[in-house]
Design a protein around this motif. Structure first.
Motif, PDB file in Angstrom:
ATOM      1  N   MET A 149       0.796  -1.035   0.038  1.00  0.00           N
ATOM      2  CA  MET A 149       0.009   0.016  -0.068  1.00  0.00           C
ATOM      3  C   MET A 149       0.922   1.475  -0.109  1.00  0.00           C
ATOM      4  O   MET A 149       1.874   1.483   0.580  1.00  0.00           O
ATOM      5  N   GLU A 150       0.496   2.240  -0.681  1.00  0.00           N
ATOM      6  CA  GLU A 150       1.198   3.424  -0.882  1.00  0.00           C
ATOM      7  C   GLU A 150       0.851   4.442  -0.050  1.00  0.00           C
ATOM      8  O   GLU A 150      -0.374   4.600   0.156  1.00  0.00           O
ATOM      9  N   HIS A 151       1.853   4.851   0.821  1.00  0.00           N
ATOM     10  CA  HIS A 151       1.312   6.095   1.769  1.00  0.00           C
ATOM     11  C   HIS A 151       1.311   7.440   1.329  1.00  0.00           C
ATOM     12  O   HIS A 151       2.161   7.711   0.297  1.00  0.00           O
ATOM     13  N   PRO A 152       0.330   8.374   1.539  1.00  0.00           N
ATOM     14  CA  PRO A 152       0.479   9.755   1.076  1.00  0.00           C
ATOM     15  C   PRO A 152       1.829  10.489   1.647  1.00  0.00           C
ATOM     16  O   PRO A 152       2.171  10.167   2.579  1.00  0.00           O
ATOM     17  N   ASP A 153       2.239  11.433   0.888  1.00  0.00           N
ATOM     18  CA  ASP A 153       3.476  12.081   1.271  1.00  0.00           C
ATOM     19  C   ASP A 153       2.980  13.435   2.020  1.00  0.00           C
ATOM     20  O   ASP A 153       2.347  14.216   1.343  1.00  0.00           O
ATOM     21  N   HIS A 154       3.234  13.405   3.227  1.00  0.00           N
ATOM     22  CA  HIS A 154       2.640  14.635   4.107  1.00  0.00           C
ATOM     23  C   HIS A 154       3.660  15.531   4.404  1.00  0.00           C
ATOM     24  O   HIS A 154       4.913  15.225   4.853  1.00  0.00           O
ATOM     25  N   PRO A 155       3.805  16.799   3.973  1.00  0.00           N
ATOM     26  CA  PRO A 155       4.575  17.887   4.164  1.00  0.00           C
ATOM     27  C   PRO A 155       4.726  17.982   5.722  1.00  0.00           C
ATOM     28  O   PRO A 155       4.072  17.907   6.376  1.00  0.00           O
ATOM     29  N   PHE A 156       6.105  18.556   6.176  1.00  0.00           N
ATOM     30  CA  PHE A 156       6.313  18.825   7.308  1.00  0.00           C
ATOM     31  C   PHE A 156       5.243  19.879   8.108  1.00  0.00           C
ATOM     32  O   PHE A 156       4.958  19.744   8.970  1.00  0.00           O
ATOM     33  N   THR A 157       4.930  20.700   7.112  1.00  0.00           N
ATOM     34  CA  THR A 157       4.019  22.187   7.450  1.00  0.00           C
ATOM     35  C   THR A 157       2.730  21.292   7.871  1.00  0.00           C
ATOM     36  O   THR A 157       2.034  21.646   8.759  1.00  0.00           O
TER      37      THR A 157
END
Length: 78
Positions: free
Chosen positions: A1-9
């Motif tokens: 499963m691919e995880h969304p890429d959450h930015p640090f902000t």
């Protein structure tokens, strides 16, 4: 499963903290370094809800885990 890429902000927004770069830097400068023997969610800078979110992200290897690891590394630096 691919995880969304959450930015640090976005992590800071999720934690209910100011998320602009200057505020993030101030937060890290104020609270780092967290001692090695203290787990990130147990650091005194979090309220109960923030600590629970961080704990779940780490334990469940949630889609937030990668950016939480980045936060952990940032708060361990001197």
């Amino acid at each position: 499963m691919e995880h969304p890429d959450h930015p640090f902000t976005e992590l800071f927004e999720q934690l209910g903290l100011a998320s602009d770069p200057a505020s993030i830097k101030r937060f890290i400068d104020r609270h780092a370094p967290i001692p090695d023997e203290v787990a990130l969610p147990d650091a005194p800078c979090w309220n109960e809800g923030q600590a629970e979110f961080l704990r779940e992200a780490i334990e469940e290897d949630a889609d937030w885990a990668e950016v939480v690891d980045h936060l952990n590394a940032s708060l361990r630096k001197n």
